[in-house]
Design a protein around this motif. Sequence first.
Motif, PDB file in Angstrom:
ATOM      1  N   UNK A  65      -2.556  14.271  17.907  1.00 37.45           N
ATOM      2  CA  UNK A  65      -1.579  14.173  18.960  1.00 37.45           C
ATOM      3  C   UNK A  65      -0.970  12.659  18.691  1.00 37.45           C
ATOM      4  N   UNK A  66      -1.895  11.646  18.555  1.00 35.54           N
ATOM      5  CA  UNK A  66      -1.274  10.318  18.458  1.00 35.54           C
ATOM      6  C   UNK A  66      -0.369  10.110  17.358  1.00 35.54           C
ATOM      7  N   UNK A  67      -0.838  10.897  16.191  1.00 37.46           N
ATOM      8  CA  UNK A  67       0.253  10.683  14.953  1.00 37.46           C
ATOM      9  C   UNK A  67       1.348  11.518  15.362  1.00 37.46           C
ATOM     10  N   UNK A  68       1.252  12.613  16.159  1.00 38.12           N
ATOM     11  CA  UNK A  68       2.337  13.154  16.589  1.00 38.12           C
ATOM     12  C   UNK A  68       3.596  12.422  17.413  1.00 38.12           C
ATOM     13  N   UNK A  69       2.809  11.491  18.352  1.00 34.06           N
ATOM     14  CA  UNK A  69       3.441  10.743  19.209  1.00 34.06           C
ATOM     15  C   UNK A  69       4.088   9.569  18.474  1.00 34.06           C
ATOM     16  N   UNK A  70       3.449   9.208  17.389  1.00 33.46           N
ATOM     17  CA  UNK A  70       4.084   7.933  16.606  1.00 33.46           C
ATOM     18  C   UNK A  70       5.295   8.437  15.887  1.00 33.46           C
ATOM     19  N   UNK A  71       5.297   9.684  15.167  1.00 37.84           N
ATOM     20  CA  UNK A  71       6.541  10.341  14.669  1.00 37.84           C
ATOM     21  C   UNK A  71       7.585  10.578  15.664  1.00 37.84           C
ATOM     22  N   UNK A  72       7.113  11.030  16.784  1.00 39.42           N
ATOM     23  CA  UNK A  72       8.215  11.420  18.081  1.00 39.42           C
ATOM     24  C   UNK A  72       8.817   9.966  18.299  1.00 39.42           C
ATOM     25  N   UNK A  73       8.103   9.087  18.666  1.00 40.31           N
ATOM     26  CA  UNK A  73       8.820   7.823  19.227  1.00 40.31           C
ATOM     27  C   UNK A  73       9.278   6.687  18.155  1.00 40.31           C
ATOM     28  N   UNK A  74       8.503   6.662  17.216  1.00 40.26           N
ATOM     29  CA  UNK A  74       8.834   5.545  16.273  1.00 40.26           C
ATOM     30  C   UNK A  74       9.649   5.999  15.141  1.00 40.26           C
ATOM     31  N   UNK A  75       9.774   7.493  15.059  1.00 38.19           N
ATOM     32  CA  UNK A  75      10.578   8.187  14.084  1.00 38.19           C
ATOM     33  C   UNK A  75      11.654   8.913  14.434  1.00 38.19           C
ATOM     34  N   UNK A  76      11.619   9.968  15.398  1.00 35.41           N
ATOM     35  CA  UNK A  76      12.761  10.623  15.758  1.00 35.41           C
ATOM     36  C   UNK A  76      13.423   9.832  17.059  1.00 35.41           C
ATOM     37  N   UNK A  77      12.913   9.474  17.905  1.00 28.47           N
ATOM     38  CA  UNK A  77      13.485   9.026  19.064  1.00 28.47           C
ATOM     39  C   UNK A  77      14.056   7.526  18.723  1.00 28.47           C
ATOM     40  N   UNK A  78      13.321   6.824  18.076  1.00 25.72           N
ATOM     41  CA  UNK A  78      13.912   5.426  17.809  1.00 25.72           C
ATOM     42  C   UNK A  78      15.161   5.855  16.726  1.00 25.72           C
ATOM     43  N   UNK A  79      15.197   6.726  15.911  1.00 27.86           N
ATOM     44  CA  UNK A  79      16.459   6.913  15.282  1.00 27.86           C
ATOM     45  C   UNK A  79      17.606   7.470  16.143  1.00 27.86           C
ATOM     46  N   UNK A  80      17.278   8.465  17.132  1.00 28.98           N
ATOM     47  CA  UNK A  80      18.371   8.597  18.257  1.00 28.98           C
ATOM     48  C   UNK A  80      18.974   7.496  19.004  1.00 28.98           C
ATOM     49  N   UNK A  81      18.008   6.743  19.215  1.00 25.30           N
ATOM     50  CA  UNK A  81      18.349   5.290  19.963  1.00 25.30           C
ATOM     51  C   UNK A  81      19.227   4.298  18.972  1.00 25.30           C
ATOM     52  N   UNK A  82      19.123   4.409  17.590  1.00 26.73           N
ATOM     53  CA  UNK A  82      19.789   3.601  16.755  1.00 26.73           C
ATOM     54  C   UNK A  82      21.357   4.148  16.576  1.00 26.73           C
TER      55      UNK A  82
END
Length: 188
Positions: A65-82
């Motif tokens: 779940x933490x690996x999923x959280x890393x992908x979600x927040x450092x990957x996908x969501x950060x890209x959305x913010x960028x």
Amino acid sequence: MTEWISWFATAATVTAALITASNLGARITGYGFVVFLFGSVAWFAIGLLTDQSALMWTNAILTGLNIFGIWRWLGRQTKMEEGAEAAEEGSRSTPGESLFPASLLTHAAVLDPQGEEIARGVDAMIGSRTGRIHYLVASAGGVAGVGERLHRVDWRQARVDEGRLRLAITRSAFYRLPTVPREHWPSR
């Protein structure tokens, strides 16, 4: 050795919980999941070293779940913010109205005309047909939501200025604005 690992796991878990609960943006939340990952791996090691299978299985699942959280927040969501930041930046150089991400309204600093922070944005109400922002809800006072006052700010009194919300009214006028109950915001 197990004593040291358990203290490390405790510190990592508590620190990660504080980071993610603070909700300081996608990148920082993502780093919270990185710290959670270290904690779950350490707790797994404690389970392994002390023959506690429930602790091992729980933290094996939490590691996933933490690996999923890393992908979600450092990957996908950060890209959305960028992506939103790029659109905002690009719109500044075009004639007419510049853009800003709607998510800004949920966390931006609210400034008085002199540039002093007087509140934080909580959310806004937007017309479903017009797309027009009707009002901003801003939080003032309190700590971590305890003791805060929510104020309704007519959107005509606000503007976005470099990632912050600048009001056309003074600090004292802001504090005289009607408060908004948490559970029942006005429909008009």
